[in-house]
Design a protein around this motif. Structure first.
Motif, PDB file in Angstrom:
ATOM      1  N   MET A  66      44.393  36.336  41.167  1.00  0.00           N
ATOM      2  CA  MET A  66      44.380  37.366  42.206  1.00  0.00           C
ATOM      3  C   MET A  66      43.637  36.886  43.460  1.00  0.00           C
ATOM      4  N   PHE A  67      43.976  35.700  43.936  1.00  0.00           N
ATOM      5  CA  PHE A  67      43.347  35.166  45.137  1.00  0.00           C
ATOM      6  C   PHE A  67      43.621  36.098  46.312  1.00  0.00           C
ATOM      7  N   LYS A  68      42.659  36.186  47.251  1.00  0.00           N
ATOM      8  CA  LYS A  68      42.786  37.123  48.378  1.00  0.00           C
ATOM      9  C   LYS A  68      44.115  36.969  49.116  1.00  0.00           C
ATOM     10  N   LEU A  69      44.518  35.718  49.356  1.00  0.00           N
ATOM     11  CA  LEU A  69      45.746  35.475  50.099  1.00  0.00           C
ATOM     12  C   LEU A  69      46.815  35.014  49.108  1.00  0.00           C
ATOM     13  N   GLU A  70      47.528  35.987  48.528  1.00  0.00           N
ATOM     14  CA  GLU A  70      48.448  35.694  47.427  1.00  0.00           C
ATOM     15  C   GLU A  70      49.545  34.705  47.813  1.00  0.00           C
ATOM     16  N   VAL A  71      49.917  34.674  49.097  1.00  0.00           N
ATOM     17  CA  VAL A  71      51.015  33.803  49.511  1.00  0.00           C
ATOM     18  C   VAL A  71      50.683  32.332  49.272  1.00  0.00           C
ATOM     19  N   TRP A  72      49.405  31.958  49.302  1.00  0.00           N
ATOM     20  CA  TRP A  72      49.052  30.555  49.091  1.00  0.00           C
ATOM     21  C   TRP A  72      49.498  30.069  47.713  1.00  0.00           C
ATOM     22  N   GLU A  73      49.406  30.946  46.725  1.00  0.00           N
ATOM     23  CA  GLU A  73      49.848  30.560  45.389  1.00  0.00           C
ATOM     24  C   GLU A  73      51.359  30.271  45.400  1.00  0.00           C
ATOM     25  N   GLU A 165      33.781  27.669  37.063  1.00  0.00           N
ATOM     26  CA  GLU A 165      32.631  28.274  37.721  1.00  0.00           C
ATOM     27  C   GLU A 165      32.744  29.790  37.591  1.00  0.00           C
ATOM     28  N   THR A 166      31.621  30.488  37.790  1.00  0.00           N
ATOM     29  CA  THR A 166      31.619  31.937  37.540  1.00  0.00           C
ATOM     30  C   THR A 166      32.627  32.675  38.413  1.00  0.00           C
ATOM     31  N   TRP A 167      32.844  32.191  39.664  1.00  0.00           N
ATOM     32  CA  TRP A 167      33.787  32.916  40.527  1.00  0.00           C
ATOM     33  C   TRP A 167      35.223  32.788  40.025  1.00  0.00           C
ATOM     34  N   ASN A 168      35.465  31.823  39.112  1.00  0.00           N
ATOM     35  CA  ASN A 168      36.801  31.670  38.541  1.00  0.00           C
ATOM     36  C   ASN A 168      37.050  32.585  37.350  1.00  0.00           C
ATOM     37  N   LEU A 169      36.010  33.221  36.854  1.00  0.00           N
ATOM     38  CA  LEU A 169      36.130  34.006  35.630  1.00  0.00           C
ATOM     39  C   LEU A 169      36.890  35.309  35.876  1.00  0.00           C
ATOM     40  N   SER A 170      37.437  35.844  34.803  1.00  0.00           N
ATOM     41  CA  SER A 170      38.079  37.161  34.887  1.00  0.00           C
ATOM     42  C   SER A 170      36.983  38.218  35.047  1.00  0.00           C
ATOM     43  N   ASN A 171      37.388  39.451  35.355  1.00  0.00           N
ATOM     44  CA  ASN A 171      36.403  40.530  35.523  1.00  0.00           C
ATOM     45  C   ASN A 171      35.568  40.740  34.263  1.00  0.00           C
ATOM     46  N   VAL A 172      36.228  40.715  33.120  1.00  0.00           N
ATOM     47  CA  VAL A 172      35.509  40.895  31.847  1.00  0.00           C
ATOM     48  C   VAL A 172      34.519  39.753  31.633  1.00  0.00           C
ATOM     49  N   GLU A 173      34.963  38.527  31.914  1.00  0.00           N
ATOM     50  CA  GLU A 173      34.093  37.356  31.738  1.00  0.00           C
ATOM     51  C   GLU A 173      32.906  37.389  32.703  1.00  0.00           C
ATOM     52  N   LYS A 174      33.144  37.860  33.931  1.00  0.00           N
ATOM     53  CA  LYS A 174      32.041  37.981  34.895  1.00  0.00           C
ATOM     54  C   LYS A 174      30.979  38.946  34.365  1.00  0.00           C
ATOM     55  N   MET A 175      31.446  40.096  33.853  1.00  0.00           N
ATOM     56  CA  MET A 175      30.513  41.098  33.345  1.00  0.00           C
ATOM     57  C   MET A 175      29.720  40.554  32.164  1.00  0.00           C
ATOM     58  N   GLN A 176      30.372  39.769  31.328  1.00  0.00           N
ATOM     59  CA  GLN A 176      29.696  39.169  30.179  1.00  0.00           C
ATOM     60  C   GLN A 176      28.704  38.092  30.610  1.00  0.00           C
ATOM     61  N   ALA A 177      29.013  37.416  31.729  1.00  0.00           N
ATOM     62  CA  ALA A 177      28.149  36.321  32.196  1.00  0.00           C
ATOM     63  C   ALA A 177      26.846  36.828  32.798  1.00  0.00           C
ATOM     64  N   VAL A 178      26.856  38.040  33.378  1.00  0.00           N
ATOM     65  CA  VAL A 178      25.690  38.538  34.121  1.00  0.00           C
ATOM     66  C   VAL A 178      24.415  38.589  33.274  1.00  0.00           C
ATOM     67  N   PRO A 179      24.405  39.252  32.098  1.00  0.00           N
ATOM     68  CA  PRO A 179      23.154  39.281  31.323  1.00  0.00           C
ATOM     69  C   PRO A 179      22.703  37.896  30.857  1.00  0.00           C
ATOM     70  N   GLU A 203      23.857  33.393  41.105  1.00  0.00           N
ATOM     71  CA  GLU A 203      25.164  33.321  40.446  1.00  0.00           C
ATOM     72  C   GLU A 203      25.535  34.684  39.852  1.00  0.00           C
ATOM     73  N   ALA A 204      24.558  35.332  39.235  1.00  0.00           N
ATOM     74  CA  ALA A 204      24.798  36.655  38.649  1.00  0.00           C
ATOM     75  C   ALA A 204      25.099  37.686  39.740  1.00  0.00           C
ATOM     76  N   ILE A 205      24.395  37.588  40.866  1.00  0.00           N
ATOM     77  CA  ILE A 205      24.609  38.511  41.982  1.00  0.00           C
ATOM     78  C   ILE A 205      26.031  38.374  42.529  1.00  0.00           C
ATOM     79  N   VAL A 206      26.504  37.131  42.655  1.00  0.00           N
ATOM     80  CA  VAL A 206      27.866  36.902  43.151  1.00  0.00           C
ATOM     81  C   VAL A 206      28.890  37.536  42.213  1.00  0.00           C
ATOM     82  N   CYS A 207      28.673  37.399  40.896  1.00  0.00           N
ATOM     83  CA  CYS A 207      29.577  38.030  39.919  1.00  0.00           C
ATOM     84  C   CYS A 207      29.632  39.541  40.140  1.00  0.00           C
ATOM     85  N   LEU A 208      28.455  40.155  40.285  1.00  0.00           N
ATOM     86  CA  LEU A 208      28.396  41.606  40.433  1.00  0.00           C
ATOM     87  C   LEU A 208      28.999  42.078  41.750  1.00  0.00           C
ATOM     88  N   ARG A 209      28.721  41.339  42.819  1.00  0.00           N
ATOM     89  CA  ARG A 209      29.284  41.718  44.120  1.00  0.00           C
ATOM     90  C   ARG A 209      30.813  41.641  44.083  1.00  0.00           C
TER      91      ARG A 209
END
Length: 328
Positions: A66-73, A165-179, A203-209
């Motif tokens: 779900m990259f911001k600019l989907e056309v690049w994919e 890297e954490t920014w590559n993770l899915s939403n569920v994986e990001k939430m699991q990575a934070v704690p 890194e945790a802050i970036v996941c949450l944001r």
């Protein structure tokens, strides 16, 4: 140069500038694609908006993420390794480009690209960010237009072939990575490894944001993420205090208190930073606020006030000696 090729997608025209090698890569979900790009306007001058080669590092995206600019994919998955191609993209594909460009520029400048999150509520959200901070991007935002992307495909790696890297993770994986990141940050802080601890907190802050951008501001889930983020920012500020980066502490804590004026720890941490830069009145005001909100912290507040008075007396004594030496 090959003749213009129309991809099987509305509003995209492709021209191959340099042929690639081998078969078309296997662009499976989770693959990391590395490429250089140059974005230009469609004017006579081909005005350059962004150029990854000028920044000095290539771009990465993860297929299916779900990259911001989907056309690049879409563009990338039509390419061979080492191919260089020019893509004309109509406005139906380029409307969000100014927001992406802003993030890329901020990362290149060493800033946090997620710090734009909206704190206002209601209709104000629509107008909170009337400027992106760059005149050319503001112009594109107001009047979307077709853009040209010149892309050079460098590498395609399967999910198992690179460290995610954490920014590559899915939403569920990001939430699991934070704690996990939070706990690791706390451990490193106790060991006195403040630089490493601050990196974990960041890194945790970036996941949450990132997760927060998918929620409606000020609704329950957004507020839950905001509370977790503020806790981590204050931990990060504790690292900054240890590293003597006091003005950055003042900036972060003041930002928290502007939007959440009841967070006791933010006043306490800010008071310590104020004390370190000799803002006596501000430090005392923040400590008084701590007492109002949390009377049980009286002992800690008294200790900080005593420390502040002691340091101020030392400073006054130094100034007296300096004056005496000058007069002498």
């Amino acid at each position: 140069m090959d003749a213009a090729l129309l991809l099987n997608v509305e509003g995209i025209k492709k021209t191959i500038l340099h042929g690639g090698t081998g078969d078309l890569p296997n662009f499976i979900t989770g693959s990391r694609v590395t490429f250089h790009f140059r974005t230009t306007k469609c004017d006579e001058e081909r005005t350059v908006i962004d150029d990854s080669k000028q920044v000095g590092q290539p771009m990465h995206i993860i297929i299916g993420n779900m990259f911001k600019l989907e056309v690049w994919e879409i563009l990338l998955t039509s390419m061979h390794i080492s191919e260089v191609a020019e893509f004309w993209c109509d406005t139906i594909h380029t409307g969000v480009y100014p927001i992406l460009s802003r993030s890329l520029r901020q990362m290149a400048e060493g800033k946090d690209p997620t710090a734009w999150h909206v704190h206002t509520c209601g209709l104000a959200n629509m107008f909170a960010y009337h400027t992106l901070g760059y005149e050319d991007l503001d112009e594109l935002q107001k009047e979307p237009q077709p853009l040209i992307f010149v892309i050079e495909l460098l590498q395609v790696e399967a999910p198992s072939e690179y460290q995610r890297e954490t920014w590559n993770l899915s939403n569920v994986e990001k939430m699991q990575a934070v704690p996990i990141l939070h706990g690791e940050g706390n451990r490193l802080f106790k060991l006195g490894r403040y630089e490493e601890a601050s990196a974990k907190y960041q890194e945790a802050i970036v996941c949450l944001r990132n997760l927060q951008t998918k929620e409606k501001p000020w609704e329950v889930q957004w507020l839950k993420l905001e509370k977790m983020t503020n806790t981590l920012i204050l931990n990060y500020c504790q690292c900054l205090l240890k590293k003597e980066e006091y003005y950055e502490v003042l900036e972060h804590t003041s930002d928290i208190l502007r939007h959440h004026p009841g967070i006791v720890k933010a006043y306490y941490v800010r008071a310590r930073a104020h004390a370190e830069v000799w803002n006596e009145a501000e430090a005392k005001a923040d400590l008084q606020k701590v007492l109002e909100l949390e009377p049980s912290m009286r002992k800690a507040v008294r200790r900080e006030l005593q420390l502040l008075e002691s340091r101020l007396e030392e400073k006054r004594e130094e100034e007296r000696l300096r004056c005496r030496n000058m007069l002498g």
